[in-house]
Design an enzyme around this catalytic site. Structure first.
Site, PDB file in Angstrom:
ATOM      1  N   GLY A 263      -8.710 -18.299  29.922  1.00 48.31           N
ATOM      2  CA  GLY A 263      -7.274 -18.670  30.006  1.00 48.31           C
ATOM      3  C   GLY A 263      -6.974 -20.053  30.271  1.00 48.31           C
ATOM      4  O   GLY A 263      -6.323 -20.831  29.642  1.00 48.31           O
TER       5      GLY A 263
ATOM      6  N   ARG B 226      -7.644   2.434  -2.600  1.00 47.87           N
ATOM      7  CA  ARG B 226      -8.611   2.166  -1.386  1.00 47.87           C
ATOM      8  C   ARG B 226      -9.155   3.669  -1.296  1.00 47.87           C
ATOM      9  O   ARG B 226      -8.324   4.412  -1.122  1.00 47.87           O
ATOM     10  CB  ARG B 226      -7.621   1.815  -0.464  1.00 47.87           C
ATOM     11  CG  ARG B 226      -8.346   1.904   1.085  1.00 47.87           C
ATOM     12  CD  ARG B 226      -7.511   1.500   2.284  1.00 47.87           C
ATOM     13  NE  ARG B 226      -7.948   0.218   2.641  1.00 47.87           N
ATOM     14  CZ  ARG B 226      -7.932   0.000   4.240  1.00 47.87           C
ATOM     15  NH1 ARG B 226      -7.710   0.928   4.856  1.00 47.87           N
ATOM     16  NH2 ARG B 226      -8.322  -1.211   4.501  1.00 47.87           N
TER      17      ARG B 226
ATOM     18  N   CYS C 285     -12.061 -13.413  15.198  1.00 49.50           N
ATOM     19  CA  CYS C 285     -12.189 -12.019  15.616  1.00 49.50           C
ATOM     20  C   CYS C 285     -13.494 -11.755  16.271  1.00 49.50           C
ATOM     21  O   CYS C 285     -14.609 -11.916  15.648  1.00 49.50           O
ATOM     22  CB  CYS C 285     -11.841 -11.227  14.399  1.00 49.50           C
ATOM     23  SG  CYS C 285     -11.818  -9.637  14.715  1.00 49.50           S
TER      24      CYS C 285
ATOM     25  N   GLN D 112       0.969  -1.219  -0.089  1.00 45.90           N
ATOM     26  CA  GLN D 112      -0.025   0.101   0.085  1.00 45.90           C
ATOM     27  C   GLN D 112       0.908   1.197  -0.008  1.00 45.90           C
ATOM     28  O   GLN D 112       1.600   1.565   0.974  1.00 45.90           O
ATOM     29  CB  GLN D 112      -0.913   0.025   1.090  1.00 45.90           C
ATOM     30  CG  GLN D 112      -1.961   1.382   1.388  1.00 45.90           C
ATOM     31  CD  GLN D 112      -2.660   1.547   2.481  1.00 45.90           C
ATOM     32  OE1 GLN D 112      -2.264   1.931   3.411  1.00 45.90           O
ATOM     33  NE2 GLN D 112      -3.863   0.939   2.311  1.00 45.90           N
TER      34      GLN D 112
ATOM     35  N   TYR E 209      -7.455  11.155   4.884  1.00 46.96           N
ATOM     36  CA  TYR E 209      -6.134  10.750   5.676  1.00 46.96           C
ATOM     37  C   TYR E 209      -4.989  10.591   4.723  1.00 46.96           C
ATOM     38  O   TYR E 209      -5.010  10.430   3.609  1.00 46.96           O
ATOM     39  CB  TYR E 209      -6.398   9.408   6.405  1.00 46.96           C
ATOM     40  CG  TYR E 209      -5.587   8.940   7.348  1.00 46.96           C
ATOM     41  CD1 TYR E 209      -5.529   9.712   8.658  1.00 46.96           C
ATOM     42  CD2 TYR E 209      -5.111   7.626   7.322  1.00 46.96           C
ATOM     43  CE1 TYR E 209      -4.781   9.202   9.688  1.00 46.96           C
ATOM     44  CE2 TYR E 209      -4.036   7.550   8.488  1.00 46.96           C
ATOM     45  CZ  TYR E 209      -4.049   8.052   9.521  1.00 46.96           C
ATOM     46  OH  TYR E 209      -3.100   7.714  10.486  1.00 46.96           O
TER      47      TYR E 209
END
Length: 646
Positions: A391, A219, A341, A101, A170
């Site tokens: 855990g 992008r 995720c 990128q 950005y």
């Protein structure tokens, strides 16, 4: 039936073996010299071996003297280009494509820390609250040539194409494109065509330097989601123009980096596929492939997006941090075997804000692929793990993967521990994915899970462990304050477990950390009548330690008339529904509370360890039993322990 997502996708002259791209993510693995070090290489190679069609590397600055946020990839000289060539060759050996990128960081450069004002389209405060300076007309041709050289160097380094960044209002191109940043009054400002002029000139220069057969993916934000920003209609207008200037595919993101950071890395409270509506609309006007990024973590959903014709491919970020083998497992139909995720951003974003290399709750081996590789042991051991929280479950899984005989003891009927509570507040249900996944893994690996089993010395002795792991978690704390009855006190955990129902009233929440904030949201969601909440916090900040991408939307939701938040406020004493607090050095009385809820942290539960440590000197404490912290630490300790057991 095979999904179209698993079929080859052609972007310009490049054929990608499937429609799955790995998103560029700055994770703090970069080297000072701008080349790909061993950590980054192993991280990307693991995803290439895992079946990803094309890897898009982290931001690569076209100007080595203008780094992004810290160490930044760049081409400094012929030696660095040769180094990149060795890296791209390794990726190609795995059957994946790889593109960088490329960007000019512009306003987001850390050059200000060197006394050099970061350049932008106009003068404004950047994401670090530093004043930018406006690029002059005389500087623009040189900047354009830097982009062209960066792209040509990428071609020489063996990359299969480039991605050009102009999203999120950005970095330099995004700064010029967005009316939120661009306040210029020359030919690069004002109208949308003028704001896009620099982008088009950069595209033309890249085409001139690299030729027509070097793929360019762009992008961009499908919408900046701000009344001042670029809209979907603006982007629909630009797409045909950008195609004429050489764009071979579009990657659609959304939002802006400053005002809408939770839209760029969407976490809790954001829908999956947050940018899909814009991507689908832009696909209707594009003649080249359209890819979409943004909270696409479910494999079946990713397949649906392509099979339904909404987009041509998907760009996965955090899902591939969580499981480097996401693609292989998806293509094999092993959906339940994918480490999920849960959009928490604790490891990938939160660690970065602490200036630590990024990690992942469910995959602490991210960025430590060699160090935490789970390999089959030559000497299997009998491993006993006490505590079935996240855990303990993660440790049991890791030890079983290594080939050990594992017994997991849990005193309750359900596994998950405190993570079950963490799933309950509004917008947090995604966290349950970890428990579901780990339970599936324990069953797949034939771990001996014994529920409703309170571990004591006799139970442990009867199992004759060769390795003993204590993951007994933590218990809630009450503040050492006069007037609190421990037997009657209402704690945050009791509320979230449903042991204490509070349909309304005048409620005081003591503690304004993450748990206190979640209790407030939970009460507002559950109320069945009038409800007012006062939340007091000793520190000067509410929600301290929360990841910004979750904190920003949470604070917006909590900013309502029914909730009063008081910082710098310490609880001094309690007398029924009346409390005395010390606020900025002055005591005052708050009264009329129908309920007082304590969200004041936790303390380790170590009784069993203290009892057994002499008999089992090799016993290991992990997770909250060692020190109350986030799930990130518990799972990391779990996997590190499994690796040490061998």
């Amino acid at each position: 039936m095979k999904s179209r997502l698993s079929e080859a996708l052609k972007i310009g002259s490049m054929t990608v073996k499937n429609g799955i791209f790995m998103a560029p993510m700055s994770l703090g693995y970069e080297s000072p010299d701008g080349t790909v070090n061993e950590t980054m290489q192993e991280y990307w190679l693991a995803r290439a071996r895992g079946g990803v069609g094309c890897i898009i590397t982290d931001a690569l600055s076209v100007d080595p003297d203008v780094p992004y946020l810290g160490n930044t990839l760049c081409f400094r000289n012929e030696e660095s280009i040769a180094s990149y060539r060795r890296f791209t060759d390794k990726i190609h050996e795995c059957g994946a494509r790889v593109i960088p990128q490329i960007t000019h960081p512009g306003p987001e450069s850390v050059s200000a820390f060197r006394g050099i004002p970061p350049m932008a389209s106009s003068v404004y405060l950047n994401s670090m609250a530093q004043k930018t300076r406006a690029v002059t007309l005389e500087e623009i041709p040189g900047i354009i040539q830097k982009y062209a050289k960066g792209a040509y160097d990428a071609k020489r380094a063996g990359f299969d194409g480039i991605e050009l960044h102009c999203a999120h209002a950005y970095m330099l191109l995004g700064s010029f494109l967005s009316p939120m940043r661009n306040k210029r009054t020359d030919r690069y400002g004002g109208s949308l065509d003028n704001r896009a002029r620099l982008l088009c000139e950069v595209l033309d220069a890249i085409r001139d330097s690299c030729g027509p057969d070097f793929p360019i993916i762009l992008r961009m934000s499908g919408s900046e989601r701000d009344e001042q920003g670029n809209t979907l209609e603006d982007m629909k207008y630009l797409v045909p123009i950008l195609e004429r200037h050489g764009v071979d595919a579009f990657e659609i993101s959304g939002g802006t980096q400053y005002e809408r950071c939770n839209k760029i890395i969407p976490c809790h409270g954001e829908v999956q596929g947050v940018n899909v509506p814009e991507a689908e609309a832009l696909k209707q006007v594009a003649t080249v492939p359209v890819l979409v990024v943004g909270k696409i973590g479910e494999p079946r959903y990713a397949e649906y997006l392509v099979d339904s014709g909404k987009v041509d491919g998907v760009v996965l970020g955090r899902a591939l941090i969580a499981d480097p083998d996401f693609v292989k497992k998806m293509e094999a139909g092993d959906y339940d075997g994918i480490a999920p995720c849960a959009a928490c951003a604790i490891g990938c974003v939160g660690e970065q804000t602490k200036r630590h290399p990024a990690s992942c709750v469910i995959n602490p081996a991210a960025g430590r692929e060699k160090e935490l590789e789970l390999t089959k042991t030559e000497r299997p051991k009998r491993v006993v793990i006490v505590g079935g929280g996240i855990g303990g479950m993660a440790c049991a899984r890791a030890c079983a993967v290594c080939g050990h005989e594992v017994v997991l003891l849990e005193r309750e009927n359900e596994l998950g521990g405190q993570m079950r509570l963490a799933c309950i507040p509004p917008h947090k249900q995604e966290l349950s994915k970890w428990i579901v996944y780990l339970e599936h893994e324990l069953e797949r690996l034939s771990v001996d899970v014994r529920r409703n089993t309170a571990a004591d010395r006799d139970v442990i002795d009867s199992l004759s462990p060769e390795a003993l792991v204590i993951a007994t978690g933590a218990g809630e704390m009450l503040p050492p304050v006069q007037g609190i009855d421990p037997e009657q006190a209402i704690t945050a955990w009791k509320v979230l477990r449903g042991e204490t129902a509070i349909p309304g009233g005048n409620v005081l929440v003591v503690g304004g950390g993450m748990v206190g904030c979640e209790v407030c949201e939970y009460l507002m969601h559950q109320k069945r009548g009038s409800c007012h909440i006062t939340m007091i916090e000793m520190a000067d900040e509410i929600g301290a330690g929360m990841v910004v991408n979750n904190k920003v939307p949470a604070m917006i939701r909590l900013n309502r008339p029914e909730i009063t938040m008081m910082t710098g406020t310490k609880l001094v004493s309690v007398n029924g529904g009346e409390v005395t607090v010390e606020r900025h050095g002055t005591q005052e009385v708050l009264s009329g509370f129908t309920h007082i809820i304590y969200a004041c942290g936790a303390r380790p539960v170590r009784g069993l360890y203290e009892e057994l440590k002499e008999a089992y000197p090799e016993a290991v404490l992990i997770g909250d039993a060692l020190q109350p912290a986030q799930a990130l630490e518990a799972v990391r300790q779990a996997v590190e322990t499994a690796v040490r057991i061998g």
